[in-house]
Design a protein around this motif. Structure first.
Motif, PDB file in Angstrom:
ATOM      1  N   GLU A  76       7.222 -11.151  -9.758  1.00  0.00           N
ATOM      2  CA  GLU A  76       7.648 -10.611  -9.826  1.00  0.00           C
ATOM      3  C   GLU A  76       7.323  -9.453 -10.230  1.00  0.00           C
ATOM      4  O   GLU A  76       6.825  -8.412  -8.630  1.00  0.00           O
ATOM      5  CB  GLU A  76       8.649 -10.368 -10.714  1.00  0.00           C
ATOM      6  N   ALA A  77       5.733  -9.226 -10.839  1.00  0.00           N
ATOM      7  CA  ALA A  77       4.693  -7.991 -10.992  1.00  0.00           C
ATOM      8  C   ALA A  77       3.650  -7.680  -9.789  1.00  0.00           C
ATOM      9  O   ALA A  77       3.927  -6.367  -9.481  1.00  0.00           O
ATOM     10  CB  ALA A  77       4.026  -8.694 -12.198  1.00  0.00           C
ATOM     11  N   ILE A  96      -3.195  -7.619 -12.829  1.00  0.00           N
ATOM     12  CA  ILE A  96      -1.415  -7.078 -13.176  1.00  0.00           C
ATOM     13  C   ILE A  96      -1.170  -8.896 -14.177  1.00  0.00           C
ATOM     14  O   ILE A  96      -0.981  -8.389 -14.983  1.00  0.00           O
ATOM     15  CB  ILE A  96      -0.676  -8.660 -12.214  1.00  0.00           C
ATOM     16  N   LEU A 142       4.845  -9.095  -6.470  1.00  0.00           N
ATOM     17  CA  LEU A 142       5.981  -8.682  -5.574  1.00  0.00           C
ATOM     18  C   LEU A 142       5.742  -6.617  -6.003  1.00  0.00           C
ATOM     19  O   LEU A 142       5.885  -6.048  -4.855  1.00  0.00           O
ATOM     20  CB  LEU A 142       6.859  -8.777  -4.980  1.00  0.00           C
ATOM     21  N   GLU A 143       5.997  -6.400  -6.944  1.00  0.00           N
ATOM     22  CA  GLU A 143       6.782  -5.501  -7.135  1.00  0.00           C
ATOM     23  C   GLU A 143       4.723  -4.003  -6.607  1.00  0.00           C
ATOM     24  O   GLU A 143       5.228  -2.757  -5.872  1.00  0.00           O
ATOM     25  CB  GLU A 143       6.728  -5.134  -8.732  1.00  0.00           C
ATOM     26  N   ARG A 144       4.004  -4.709  -7.209  1.00  0.00           N
ATOM     27  CA  ARG A 144       2.511  -3.659  -7.176  1.00  0.00           C
ATOM     28  C   ARG A 144       1.971  -3.783  -5.126  1.00  0.00           C
ATOM     29  O   ARG A 144       1.723  -3.036  -5.172  1.00  0.00           O
ATOM     30  CB  ARG A 144       1.579  -4.265  -7.491  1.00  0.00           C
ATOM     31  N   HIS A 145       2.326  -5.306  -4.833  1.00  0.00           N
ATOM     32  CA  HIS A 145       1.745  -5.621  -3.849  1.00  0.00           C
ATOM     33  C   HIS A 145       3.175  -6.665  -3.511  1.00  0.00           C
ATOM     34  O   HIS A 145       3.324  -7.669  -2.478  1.00  0.00           O
ATOM     35  CB  HIS A 145       0.943  -6.597  -3.143  1.00  0.00           C
ATOM     36  N   PRO A 146       4.037  -5.366  -2.207  1.00  0.00           N
ATOM     37  CA  PRO A 146       5.229  -6.169  -1.726  1.00  0.00           C
ATOM     38  C   PRO A 146       5.079  -6.971  -0.235  1.00  0.00           C
ATOM     39  O   PRO A 146       5.495  -7.559   0.147  1.00  0.00           O
ATOM     40  CB  PRO A 146       6.306  -5.429  -1.266  1.00  0.00           C
ATOM     41  N   ILE A 162      -0.271  -6.539 -17.100  1.00  0.00           N
ATOM     42  CA  ILE A 162       1.766  -7.053 -17.970  1.00  0.00           C
ATOM     43  C   ILE A 162       1.272  -6.836 -19.482  1.00  0.00           C
ATOM     44  O   ILE A 162       0.461  -7.741 -20.000  1.00  0.00           O
ATOM     45  CB  ILE A 162       2.588  -8.191 -17.158  1.00  0.00           C
TER      46      ILE A 162
END
Length: 295
Positions: free
Chosen positions: A110-111, A287, A113-117, A291
């Motif tokens: 999730e982290a 990441i 994809l939030e940074r690198h969609p 996190i």
């Protein structure tokens, strides 16, 4: 030398079958065979043992294998570096995770994809030894595994959390008002991971220091299998506390905190210690370092 020909060679070595290798490369079998023949002609060496079908690598094939892996990976990273210089990170990120760390895949992905969609992420369940081997062979970009027990070599690491143990039992099997001791646990009918799994080897080593040995009735390589066995009511299991979130709300199972066997086992992200680091590996490492504790 075209990297495409090296990709054919690596796919054949990995798949061990011409048709499967061709499918993996999205080409026809004659195209793959012709490409490998062209590679052999360029090198002036026979690389593949053929006896109507693939029969392994020659000595020359084994000698060039690590170099082919490096060249293909370098070409992929070159393309990635050029693409991200003025644009978002894209492509397939290959992540291997030990079964014990699977609950941590959700927050980590999730982290990412939030940074690198623009990423596509492929997650595979592997043993710690498989993760290290596939990272070395450029077949993974990153791994999620134990950091301290049998520590991986030539890797960069970023810790994510500390794993501890809990006991899982079907409802009504154990006294829910009492915390079992390790001596109690060792006497229970158990289902556990088999000793090829690092989680089990750590558990055996920790209890061995206490003079205890576990003799499970059933072993498996999957926590899903262990939970299915526990649900039947005959067996109990020792599982990572990170799996507690997966059991929330289930009325058939009870979990019990266990006395600390040690300081716990660190789990984190690892990538191969190479310079320069590929953009995908660097993204996962960044990441993981940023996190908070994810369990």
């Amino acid at each position: 030398m075209q990297t495409r020909l090296l990709q054919y060679f690596l796919a054949l070595e990995r798949e061990g079958h011409f048709a499967r290798a061709a499918t993996a490369c999205n080409v026809s079998q004659p195209t793959l065979s012709a490409g490998i023949s062209a590679l052999e002609a360029q090198l002036g060496k026979r690389l593949i043992l053929r006896n109507r079908r693939y029969a392994g690598l020659t000595e020359e094939g084994r000698a060039i294998l690590p170099w082919a892996q490096q060249l293909v990976a370098a070409a992929d990273n070159l393309m990635q570096a050029a693409a991200v210089a003025k644009g978002p990170l894209q492509g397939e990120l290959r992540l291997g995770a030990i079964p014990a760390a699977m609950p941590a895949v959700g927050p980590l992905v999730e982290a990412l994809l939030e940074r690198h969609p623009g990423l596509n992420i492929s997650v595979r369940a592997l043993t710690s030894r498989q993760i290290e081997r596939e990272l070395t062979a450029f077949e993974l970009d990153a791994g999620l595994t134990y950091l301290d027990f049998e520590p991986p070599s030539h890797m960069l690491a970023a810790p994510l959390y500390v794993e501890r143990y809990m006991l899982a039992a079907a409802k009504g099997v154990l006294d829910e008002g009492r915390t079992p001791s390790w001596e109690d646990v060792a006497a229970l009918p158990l289902c556990l991971l088999h000793q090829g799994m690092q989680n089990r080897r750590i558990l055996d080593a920790r209890l061995g220091e206490r003079g205890l040995a576990l003799r499970p009735v059933v072993t498996a390589d999957s926590y899903v299998a262990l939970f299915a066995l526990v649900r039947q009511g005959r067996l109990c299991s020792i599982v990572p506390d990170s799996h507690a979130m997966l059991l929330d709300g289930l009325d058939w199972v009870r979990t019990f905190a266990l006395p600390e066997a040690d300081e716990g086992s660190r789990i984190g992200v690892i990538v191969s210690d190479r310079a320069p680091l590929g953009p995908l590996a660097q993204a996962v490492l960044n990441i993981a370092r940023e996190i908070p504790n994810i369990t």
